[in-house]
Design a protein around this motif. Structure first.
Motif, PDB file in Angstrom:
ATOM      1  N   PHE A  60       0.850  -1.184   0.000  1.00  0.00           N
ATOM      2  CA  PHE A  60       0.000   0.000   0.000  1.00  0.00           C
ATOM      3  C   PHE A  60       0.892   1.242   0.000  1.00  0.00           C
ATOM      4  N   LYS A  61       0.658   2.114  -0.959  1.00  0.00           N
ATOM      5  CA  LYS A  61       1.385   3.380  -1.015  1.00  0.00           C
ATOM      6  C   LYS A  61       0.360   4.498  -0.897  1.00  0.00           C
ATOM      7  N   LEU A  62       0.075   4.864   0.358  1.00  0.00           N
ATOM      8  CA  LEU A  62      -0.976   5.833   0.647  1.00  0.00           C
ATOM      9  C   LEU A  62      -0.363   7.146   1.124  1.00  0.00           C
ATOM     10  N   ASP A  63      -0.980   8.242   0.748  1.00  0.00           N
ATOM     11  CA  ASP A  63      -0.545   9.559   1.206  1.00  0.00           C
ATOM     12  C   ASP A  63      -1.150   9.806   2.584  1.00  0.00           C
ATOM     13  N   VAL A  64      -0.406   9.476   3.630  1.00  0.00           N
ATOM     14  CA  VAL A  64      -0.941   9.601   4.989  1.00  0.00           C
ATOM     15  C   VAL A  64      -1.126  11.065   5.384  1.00  0.00           C
ATOM     16  N   GLU A  65      -0.478  12.000   4.656  1.00  0.00           N
ATOM     17  CA  GLU A  65      -0.689  13.422   4.946  1.00  0.00           C
ATOM     18  C   GLU A  65      -2.057  13.892   4.454  1.00  0.00           C
ATOM     19  N   ASN A  66      -2.664  13.136   3.572  1.00  0.00           N
ATOM     20  CA  ASN A  66      -3.992  13.484   3.060  1.00  0.00           C
ATOM     21  C   ASN A  66      -5.037  12.929   4.022  1.00  0.00           C
ATOM     22  N   CYS A  67      -5.220  13.614   5.135  1.00  0.00           N
ATOM     23  CA  CYS A  67      -6.087  13.078   6.188  1.00  0.00           C
ATOM     24  C   CYS A  67      -7.050  14.112   6.760  1.00  0.00           C
ATOM     25  N   SER A  68      -7.088  15.313   6.204  1.00  0.00           N
ATOM     26  CA  SER A  68      -7.902  16.377   6.782  1.00  0.00           C
ATOM     27  C   SER A  68      -9.398  16.147   6.656  1.00  0.00           C
ATOM     28  N   PHE A  69      -9.825  15.232   5.798  1.00  0.00           N
ATOM     29  CA  PHE A  69     -11.254  14.956   5.641  1.00  0.00           C
ATOM     30  C   PHE A  69     -11.653  13.594   6.212  1.00  0.00           C
ATOM     31  N   LEU A  70     -10.743  12.915   6.902  1.00  0.00           N
ATOM     32  CA  LEU A  70     -11.087  11.615   7.477  1.00  0.00           C
ATOM     33  C   LEU A  70     -12.115  11.731   8.587  1.00  0.00           C
ATOM     34  N   ASP A  71     -12.222  12.894   9.232  1.00  0.00           N
ATOM     35  CA  ASP A  71     -13.273  13.081  10.238  1.00  0.00           C
ATOM     36  C   ASP A  71     -14.660  12.947   9.623  1.00  0.00           C
ATOM     37  N   GLU A  72     -14.784  13.335   8.333  1.00  0.00           N
ATOM     38  CA  GLU A  72     -16.091  13.318   7.680  1.00  0.00           C
ATOM     39  C   GLU A  72     -16.301  12.130   6.753  1.00  0.00           C
ATOM     40  N   SER A  73     -15.246  11.682   6.077  1.00  0.00           N
ATOM     41  CA  SER A  73     -15.454  10.720   4.989  1.00  0.00           C
ATOM     42  C   SER A  73     -14.223   9.862   4.753  1.00  0.00           C
ATOM     43  N   TRP A  74     -14.465   8.636   4.278  1.00  0.00           N
ATOM     44  CA  TRP A  74     -13.378   7.783   3.801  1.00  0.00           C
ATOM     45  C   TRP A  74     -12.929   8.219   2.411  1.00  0.00           C
ATOM     46  N   LEU A  75     -13.781   8.948   1.710  1.00  0.00           N
ATOM     47  CA  LEU A  75     -13.451   9.427   0.373  1.00  0.00           C
ATOM     48  C   LEU A  75     -12.518  10.626   0.516  1.00  0.00           C
ATOM     49  N   LEU A  76     -11.334  10.531  -0.018  1.00  0.00           N
ATOM     50  CA  LEU A  76     -10.324  11.573   0.168  1.00  0.00           C
ATOM     51  C   LEU A  76     -10.204  12.465  -1.061  1.00  0.00           C
ATOM     52  N   PRO A  77      -9.846  13.733  -0.861  1.00  0.00           N
ATOM     53  CA  PRO A  77      -9.679  14.644  -1.998  1.00  0.00           C
ATOM     54  C   PRO A  77      -8.347  14.413  -2.700  1.00  0.00           C
ATOM     55  N   VAL A  78      -8.178  15.050  -3.839  1.00  0.00           N
ATOM     56  CA  VAL A  78      -6.879  15.069  -4.514  1.00  0.00           C
ATOM     57  C   VAL A  78      -5.989  16.050  -3.757  1.00  0.00           C
ATOM     58  N   ARG A  79      -4.803  15.603  -3.394  1.00  0.00           N
ATOM     59  CA  ARG A  79      -3.878  16.460  -2.642  1.00  0.00           C
ATOM     60  C   ARG A  79      -2.577  16.622  -3.429  1.00  0.00           C
ATOM     61  N   ASP A  80      -2.138  17.862  -3.557  1.00  0.00           N
ATOM     62  CA  ASP A  80      -0.881  18.170  -4.230  1.00  0.00           C
ATOM     63  C   ASP A  80      -0.048  19.077  -3.340  1.00  0.00           C
ATOM     64  N   VAL A  81       1.232  19.138  -3.642  1.00  0.00           N
ATOM     65  CA  VAL A  81       2.135  20.032  -2.920  1.00  0.00           C
ATOM     66  C   VAL A  81       2.634  21.092  -3.888  1.00  0.00           C
ATOM     67  N   TYR A  82       2.456  22.339  -3.506  1.00  0.00           N
ATOM     68  CA  TYR A  82       2.809  23.488  -4.338  1.00  0.00           C
ATOM     69  C   TYR A  82       4.084  24.111  -3.779  1.00  0.00           C
ATOM     70  N   GLU A  83       5.183  23.996  -4.524  1.00  0.00           N
ATOM     71  CA  GLU A  83       6.457  24.572  -4.107  1.00  0.00           C
ATOM     72  C   GLU A  83       6.578  25.985  -4.670  1.00  0.00           C
ATOM     73  N   VAL A  84       6.789  26.960  -3.793  1.00  0.00           N
ATOM     74  CA  VAL A  84       6.841  28.361  -4.190  1.00  0.00           C
ATOM     75  C   VAL A  84       8.237  28.906  -3.918  1.00  0.00           C
ATOM     76  N   VAL A  85       8.789  29.609  -4.897  1.00  0.00           N
ATOM     77  CA  VAL A  85      10.108  30.220  -4.718  1.00  0.00           C
ATOM     78  C   VAL A  85       9.984  31.383  -3.741  1.00  0.00           C
ATOM     79  N   PRO A  86      11.090  31.822  -3.147  1.00  0.00           N
ATOM     80  CA  PRO A  86      11.029  32.974  -2.240  1.00  0.00           C
ATOM     81  C   PRO A  86      10.447  34.196  -2.935  1.00  0.00           C
ATOM     82  N   CYS A  87       9.421  34.779  -2.340  1.00  0.00           N
ATOM     83  CA  CYS A  87       8.788  35.963  -2.916  1.00  0.00           C
ATOM     84  C   CYS A  87       8.163  36.777  -1.793  1.00  0.00           C
ATOM     85  N   GLN A  88       7.842  38.025  -2.089  1.00  0.00           N
ATOM     86  CA  GLN A  88       7.261  38.889  -1.072  1.00  0.00           C
ATOM     87  C   GLN A  88       5.808  38.526  -0.780  1.00  0.00           C
TER      88      GLN A  88
END
Length: 434
Positions: free
Chosen positions: A156-184
């Motif tokens: 099993f290769k599960l994204d354990v960080e994708n857990c913010s909706f487990l309180d409500e549902s077993w159905l999980l959203p699509v989760r991505d990580v957005y890398e942002v360069v240093p900016c103001q």
């Protein structure tokens, strides 16, 4: 014929469906949530509630008690999983923690081991009714443990960080990580609703708007590892202000589900957002992985999740000691007059730099960080598809090497404009700190 528990049959079907693919099971597998839901029902069946207690007992409390029993270090795998579950700030309920724990157990191939510890802890096992629980019925227990053993041997290769909706549902959203360069400023207008941080709008010309990775309707789940679950108004702004000028890693939950429809647990919240903001337009899913090849122009392709442009490399020419934008209209003809054979290349504009790679040989021709680029623009000729940028060949000693004009031809005027804007925004927003 021996009686059968109604949960074991469907659980066996789900396990066989998971096993039939023969591949690693990920969050997108269609039978994963059904299997987890059946495991949850098995753990809840016959679980008795304590007398004179205001706390509703759930199966998470059973595993949490097993952690307390670990006085000799014998249950190290279980203890680590329980402790990781307890400290996760994205979980607000016993139901969410129990579901997170089950996903951890599947990922670590420890599900059967966790059930075995539960069965060998009489003080906790007594919470289950002998007449109703599968865990206290020897006839049902054997086939259950066989299925758990099969699950424990699967990958099993599960994204354990994708857990913010487990309180409500077993159905999980699509989760991505957005890398942002240093900016103001990243450039997002936020709305706090029901403990979620929604994106309402992207400011034109901002880093977020240019990167096209995030869109209105998406949720900011965390920033640099700090969870925004159940956050108060302004909390995301405080974190972003504290991290101004630093690289950012933003966890994003998409409003659109894996199948392309609206993620079901968000339907009511998005409806509320639209009621408050009638002009809110839910943008298309900006993550390029979800776009099919038929939706992308032939002059674009994907590389590591980014849009990469396929352009013609026309060559470069030394233009002397001045690299301002005024020289482009004279520098580009110097390249064109060389009549060098053009090469089809991949122009990859990353967060901090751009690379140019020969499409046929995959040989990297050059790489330039945005602060090295002094100007960028299009050539004022009828088709407007030729563009170029000026760069110091050796940024450490520009006074001795001068500047070079590097020229390309795009497939269309619009694409030429897009590339020029992306390069310009790259060195506009990129900052280097000493």
């Amino acid at each position: 014929m021996a009686p059968k528990d109604p949960l074991l049959g469907p659980l066996k079907v789900c396990v066989l469906n998971l096993q039939s693919d023969g591949n690693v099971v990920t969050d997108s597998h269609p039978h994963l949530s059904s299997c987890c839901e059946l495991l949850e029902q098995v753990l809840r069946k016959g679980l008795q509630q304590p007398v004179l207690s205001l706390v509703h007992r759930d199966y998470w409390h059973c595993f949490e008690q097993l952690h307390h029993q670990d006085t000799c270090g014998r249950l190290s795998t279980l203890s680590l999983a329980v402790e990781q579950t307890r400290v996760c700030r994205k979980l607000l309920s016993a139901q969410g923690r129990g579901r997170y724990f089950l996903r951890l157990a599947l990922s670590r191939k420890a599900l059967s081991q966790c059930f075995t510890h539960l069965l060998h802890t009489p003080r906790v096992l007594e919470w289950y009714s002998p007449a109703l629980s599968i865990l206290r019925n020897e006839e049902f227990l054997e086939p259950l443990m066989s299925l758990l053993l099969v699950l424990s041997h699967m990958e099993f290769k599960l994204d354990v960080e994708n857990c913010s909706f487990l309180d409500e549902s077993w159905l999980l959203p699509v989760r991505d990580v957005y890398e942002v360069v240093p900016c103001q400023e990243v450039g997002m207008v936020l709305r706090y609703l029901s403990g979620r941080v929604f994106i309402l709008e992207l400011m034109p010309g901002s880093q977020a708007h240019v990167d096209r990775f995030i869109s209105p309707g998406d949720i900011i789940d965390e920033i640099n590892g700090t969870s925004l679950r159940n956050s108060k108004n302004g909390q995301a702004g405080v974190i972003l202000s504290r991290l101004r000028g630093c690289p950012l890693s933003i966890g994003v939950l998409r409003w659109r589900a894996h199948d392309g429809t609206v993620y079901r647990p968000l339907v009511k919240l998005l409806r509320t957002l639209r009621t408050e903001n009638p002009h809110l337009q839910l943008g298309p899913t900006p993550c390029p992985q979800t776009a099919s090849s038929s939706q992308r122009p032939a002059s674009q392709c994907l590389k590591e999740g980014r849009i990469v442009y396929i352009v013609k490399y026309l060559g470069k020419a030394n233009i002397g000691m001045f690299g301002g934008k005024e020289v482009l209209q004279h520098a580009i003809p110097q390249v064109l007059h060389k009549n060098l054979p053009s090469k089809e290349v991949l122009l990859d504009m990353k967060e901090t730099h751009l690379t140019c790679t020969d499409r046929n040989s995959s040989l990297k021709l050059f790489e330039h960080h945005y602060p090295e680029i002094s100007c960028v623009g299009r050539f004022a000729q009828p088709d407007y598809t030729v563009f170029a940028f000026c760069v110091a060949e050796s940024p450490e000693t520009p006074q001795s090497t001068g500047f070079y004009c590097v020229a390309f031809r795009a497939s269309s005027v619009k694409e030429c404009e897009d590339i020029v804007c992306r390069i310009a925004t790259g060195f506009k927003h990129t900052e280097w700190f000493v």
